[in-house]
Scaffold this active site. Structure first.
Site, PDB file in Angstrom:
ATOM      1  N   LEU A 168       0.867  -1.166   0.000  1.00  0.00           N
ATOM      2  CA  LEU A 168       0.000   0.000   0.000  1.00  0.00           C
ATOM      3  C   LEU A 168       0.907   1.220   0.000  1.00  0.00           C
ATOM      4  O   LEU A 168       1.946   1.221   0.670  1.00  0.00           O
ATOM      5  CB  LEU A 168      -0.910   0.023   1.244  1.00  0.00           C
ATOM      6  CG  LEU A 168      -2.012  -1.037   1.338  1.00  0.00           C
ATOM      7  CD1 LEU A 168      -2.755  -0.892   2.662  1.00  0.00           C
ATOM      8  CD2 LEU A 168      -2.986  -0.925   0.170  1.00  0.00           C
ATOM      9  N   ASP A 169       0.531   2.256  -0.736  1.00  0.00           N
ATOM     10  CA  ASP A 169       1.319   3.490  -0.725  1.00  0.00           C
ATOM     11  C   ASP A 169       1.430   4.028   0.692  1.00  0.00           C
ATOM     12  O   ASP A 169       0.578   3.751   1.547  1.00  0.00           O
ATOM     13  CB  ASP A 169       0.672   4.550  -1.617  1.00  0.00           C
ATOM     14  CG  ASP A 169       0.694   4.174  -3.089  1.00  0.00           C
ATOM     15  OD1 ASP A 169       1.481   3.291  -3.461  1.00  0.00           O
ATOM     16  OD2 ASP A 169      -0.081   4.771  -3.858  1.00  0.00           O
ATOM     17  N   ALA A 170       2.445   4.830   0.926  1.00  0.00           N
ATOM     18  CA  ALA A 170       2.663   5.375   2.269  1.00  0.00           C
ATOM     19  C   ALA A 170       1.450   6.145   2.769  1.00  0.00           C
ATOM     20  O   ALA A 170       1.113   6.102   3.957  1.00  0.00           O
ATOM     21  CB  ALA A 170       3.905   6.271   2.272  1.00  0.00           C
ATOM     22  N   THR A 178      -1.668   5.616   1.825  1.00  0.00           N
ATOM     23  CA  THR A 178      -2.876   4.796   1.756  1.00  0.00           C
ATOM     24  C   THR A 178      -3.037   4.014   3.058  1.00  0.00           C
ATOM     25  O   THR A 178      -2.065   3.489   3.603  1.00  0.00           O
ATOM     26  CB  THR A 178      -2.803   3.820   0.570  1.00  0.00           C
ATOM     27  OG1 THR A 178      -2.700   4.578  -0.647  1.00  0.00           O
ATOM     28  CG2 THR A 178      -4.047   2.947   0.505  1.00  0.00           C
ATOM     29  N   HIS A 198       0.108   2.520  -7.943  1.00  0.00           N
ATOM     30  CA  HIS A 198      -0.806   3.676  -7.909  1.00  0.00           C
ATOM     31  C   HIS A 198      -2.041   3.469  -8.799  1.00  0.00           C
ATOM     32  O   HIS A 198      -2.611   4.436  -9.311  1.00  0.00           O
ATOM     33  CB  HIS A 198      -0.101   4.966  -8.361  1.00  0.00           C
ATOM     34  CG  HIS A 198       1.178   5.249  -7.637  1.00  0.00           C
ATOM     35  ND1 HIS A 198       1.299   5.181  -6.272  1.00  0.00           N
ATOM     36  CD2 HIS A 198       2.410   5.608  -8.103  1.00  0.00           C
ATOM     37  CE1 HIS A 198       2.541   5.496  -5.926  1.00  0.00           C
ATOM     38  NE2 HIS A 198       3.233   5.741  -7.011  1.00  0.00           N
TER      39      HIS A 198
END
Length: 270
Positions: free
Chosen positions: A115-117, A119, A213
Site C-alpha cells: 500500500l502506498d505510504a 494509503t 498507484h
C-alpha cells in the site's frame, strides 16, 4: 552442500523454494537474495539458483539469521495507518509497517503486496511464501476493494468508463466495479471521519489488479483526483474490528479461504 543437485540424503528442495516456505520472501524475492550473495547454507554463500537443500539437515541463513520451515504459518491483517512505507526496513529511516506487527513472535513475517505510504487499510502479512507468491502472481487476479475520497462527484458516464476498463499509460486496466457511496454509508468514515467534504465524493472501487498507484491513476483518468485512499477488502478478507495501527491474527476459516484462493489462482494460471 552440493550446489549442482540434491544433497544425496533426505528430502531436498530448491533453495529459493525453501526460503519462500520459511517466510523469508516470495520465490522471486528469494532468488534476488541469493544472487545478491545474502544467503548462506552451512556457512557458505550460495548464489546458484539451481541449488538444493535438505530442510532437516542443512542450516540456511539470510544476512546471518537462521531460518527453518514452519509447522504452522502465521497470518495476520494490519489496519495500516498513513505515513508508513510497506517494507520491513528502510535505508532512508522512514517509518515501516514492520514496527506495527509482531515480527519477534512470527520470524519471517512479511507483507503480501503493498500500500502506498499515504494509503490506509487492510495489509495482509504471512510467513507463508508459497501462498503469498501465488496471490501476487501477475496472472492471478485477486479482488481488492478500495474507498477513495475524490475531488468532484463522478457521474454515470465516468463510472461506466471505470466499469468497462480505462486505458492507462502502462496498458488497459481490467474492468472494475465502481459506485459512489452515500453520505450515510458507514464505510464513508474510513476515509472521511467527519463526513464527505463539499464538492467531493467517496468512490468504492473493486479491482483485480495491483499495479503501482492503480486506483489513483484510474480515477484521475476519468477526471477525479484522489485525496485519500483506504483498502477495506483483500480477496475474502474484510477489515473489521481492527483499529488503525492495530493488527489481529486471521481466524482459521479465513486462513483456509486464503490458502484455497491461492490454490485456485495457481491452477487458473496454469
Amino acid at each position: 552442500m552440493e550446489t549442482s543437485g540434491s544433497l544425496g540424503h533426505g528430502c531436498t528442495m530448491r533453495l529459493q523454494r525453501f526460503l519462500a516456505r520459511a517466510g523469508v520472501a516470495s520465490r522471486r524475492g528469494s532468488e534476488n537474495l541469493m544472487t545478491a550473495g545474502r544467503v548462506r547454507v552451512n556457512g557458505r554463500v550460495v548464489t546458484e539458483l539451481g541449488s538444493k537443500v535438505d530442510p532437516e539437515r542443512d542450516v540456511v541463513s539470510v544476512d546471518g539469521r537462521v531460518y527453518a520451515l514452519f509447522d504452522a504459518h502465521g497470518y495476520l491483517m494490519l489496519n495500516k495507518p498513513s505515513g508508513y512505507v510497506t517494507t520491513m526496513s528502510d535505508p532512508q529511516g522512514r517509518p515501516c509497517v514492520a514496527s506495527l506487527v509482531p515480527v519477534d513472535r512470527f520470524p519471517g513475517l512479511f507483507p503480501v503486496g503493498r500500500l502506498d505510504a499515504d494509503t490506509t487499510g487492510l495489509l495482509l502479512f504471512t510467513t507463508n511464501g508459497d501462498v503469498a507468491n501465488r496471490l501476487l502472481h501477475p496472472s492471478c487476479h485477486v479482488w481488492k476493494h478500495y474507498l477513495a475520497l475524490v475531488r468532484g462527484v463522478p457521474g454515470p458516464l465516468e463510472l461506466e468508463r471505470l466499469r468497462r476498463g480505462v486505458v492507462l499509460d502502462d496498458g488497459a486496466a481490467l474492468p472494475a466495479e465502481a459506485s459512489v457511496l452515500s453520505q450515510g454509508d458507514p464505510r464513508v468514515s474510513s476515509v472521511c471521519p467527519g463526513g464527505i467534504p463539499r464538492s467531493c465524493a467517496v468512490v468504492g472501487l473493486r479491482i483485480r489488479e495491483g499495479r503501482k498507484h492503480q486506483v489513483k491513476r484510474m480515477l484521475k483518468h476519468v477526471g477525479h483526483e484522489v485525496l485519500r485512499l483506504h483498502r477495506d477488502q483483500f480477496g475474502p478478507l474484510r477489515l473489521e474490528g481492527v483499529d488503525e495501527g492495530a493488527w489481529r491474527l486471521l481466524e482459521p476459516g479465513e486462513v483456509g479461504m486464503l490458502e484455497e484462493l491461492g490454490q485456485k489462482e495457481a491452477a487458473h494460471a496454469r
